[in-house]
Design an enzyme around this catalytic site. Sequence first.
Site, short mmCIF file in Angstrom:
data_model
loop_
_atom_site.label_atom_id
_atom_site.label_comp_id
_atom_site.label_asym_id
_atom_site.label_seq_id
_atom_site.Cartn_x
_atom_site.Cartn_y
_atom_site.Cartn_z
N GLU A 217 -4.88 1.65 2.92
CA GLU A 217 -4.81 0.48 3.79
C GLU A 217 -4.83 0.87 5.26
O GLU A 217 -5.42 0.20 6.09
CB GLU A 217 -3.55 -0.33 3.46
CG GLU A 217 -3.47 -1.70 4.15
CD GLU A 217 -2.75 -1.69 5.50
OE1 GLU A 217 -2.69 -2.76 6.13
OE2 GLU A 217 -2.25 -0.62 5.92
N ASP B 237 6.22 1.70 6.54
CA ASP B 237 4.91 1.06 6.43
C ASP B 237 4.06 1.90 5.47
O ASP B 237 3.45 2.87 5.89
CB ASP B 237 4.27 0.99 7.82
CG ASP B 237 2.91 0.32 7.82
OD1 ASP B 237 2.54 -0.30 6.80
OD2 ASP B 237 2.21 0.44 8.85
N HIS C 175 0.83 -1.20 0.00
CA HIS C 175 0.00 0.00 0.00
C HIS C 175 0.87 1.25 0.00
O HIS C 175 1.94 1.30 0.60
CB HIS C 175 -0.98 0.01 1.18
CG HIS C 175 -0.36 0.02 2.55
ND1 HIS C 175 -0.06 1.18 3.23
CD2 HIS C 175 0.00 -1.00 3.38
CE1 HIS C 175 0.45 0.89 4.42
NE2 HIS C 175 0.50 -0.43 4.53
N ASP D 54 4.34 -6.42 3.65
CA ASP D 54 3.90 -5.41 4.62
C ASP D 54 4.19 -5.84 6.05
O ASP D 54 3.61 -5.33 6.99
CB ASP D 54 2.40 -5.15 4.43
CG ASP D 54 1.90 -3.90 5.13
OD1 ASP D 54 2.73 -3.03 5.49
OD2 ASP D 54 0.68 -3.78 5.34
N ASP E 169 -0.23 4.39 1.01
CA ASP E 169 -0.56 5.41 2.01
C ASP E 169 0.22 5.21 3.30
O ASP E 169 0.70 4.10 3.60
CB ASP E 169 -2.06 5.43 2.30
CG ASP E 169 -2.56 4.18 2.99
OD1 ASP E 169 -2.20 3.07 2.54
OD2 ASP E 169 -3.30 4.29 3.99
#
Length: 421
Positions: A185, A151, A88, A208, A90
């Site tokens: 996410e 992340d 992801h 992730d 974001d």
Amino acid sequence: MSNFDINSIQDFHVDANFLKYVQIDTESDPNSPTCPSTEKQKNLSRLLVEELLALGIKDAELDENGYVYATIPSNSEKEVPVICFCSHVDTSPDCSGHGVKPLVHKNYQGQDLVLPDDKSIIIKLADHKDLADQIGNDIITASGTTLLGADDKAGVAEIMDAARLLMANPAIKHGTIKILFTPDEEIGRGVDKANLEKLGADFAYTMDGEKAGTIEDETFSADAARLTIHGVSVHPGFAKGKMQNALKIAAEIIQSLPTERLSPESTSKDQGFVHPNNISGAVEKAVIDFIIRDHKTANLQAHVAELEAISKAIIAKYPNCSYELQVKEQYRNMKEVLDQYPQIMEIGVAAITRAGMTAERRSIRGGTDGSRLSFMGLPCPNIFAGGHAFHGKQEWVSVQDMQKAVLTILHVANLWEEKAN
């Protein structure tokens, strides 16, 4: 096994990718109704499409909802399952992602890392035990005023570098590889509008996770609950015997929740919890939002029942008040799906081993896009991306661990081809 020695690769671009990506603000917004929740997420996604096209991946595209799709064609004569790698773009709204200034601490020697833009932010070896495994490695942090964005821009950078290496090294045999980059996410909407028919994958892996060598096939099952309390509002000068303050009732309910169990502060491993994470309102009406988590889906109902029993008992003391409790499913433990497809985890573990690490199967006290994807028909465990201390100013990642993640992706792709008929 491929004739090409994957572990001999030295020309990694993953750290350069990562340093570039984290400087693009992609913070998501839980209060926005749009998809993506913030238009700025597309700034990174557009760049990713440009870079994928430059690699020779001809179908790379960004859709109107902020999803990036791309295909690396098969170079095998075998019928190989189509494998997707997903991350992801974001970053969490829990900590600012605006103006990230990444710093590379080369040849780490076990010292505490004092971040220069706010010297009160110190990444201490005593608090971050995994730093002990990083002696001699290069550690990337932010400067002290923002999160870093490992992340999951570490995962994005790793998939991008693996794509480059697969396109440049046809001796690494693989089937069709799909790439999916998702928005939002961090606010629980990461795959809301993902087009799995368009994606066309059989199995997937999210990049992730945290510590190098880890692979996760189990998450929480998750519900959200909203408790609405209706009180009685009266002018405070004339309130005696009449006012029933919804805010005070809400506080009493929160105070009555268990603290030694069923609370994030006092649980670990496979223990679930009921967690109030927002309260708002006034005298006449108050709302408490909860997240309810457990690795066993069946336990969620019991946790909700306990919350309702507490609420009912408190409200009963206020005869002119009432409440409603609404519960909404968020995601379910992906292990319920992944156990039906053991080869996915077997290949993930073997890939980590071939990349030179000791594989460790873990459970997540949380969720990933893979949780939702698995129940949408795309079984999807979670492989490490190397980041640590997510969602805060002490977030860090090792360059060498990101390189290991790139190798793991290459081995996963190659192993699916090797084991195909």
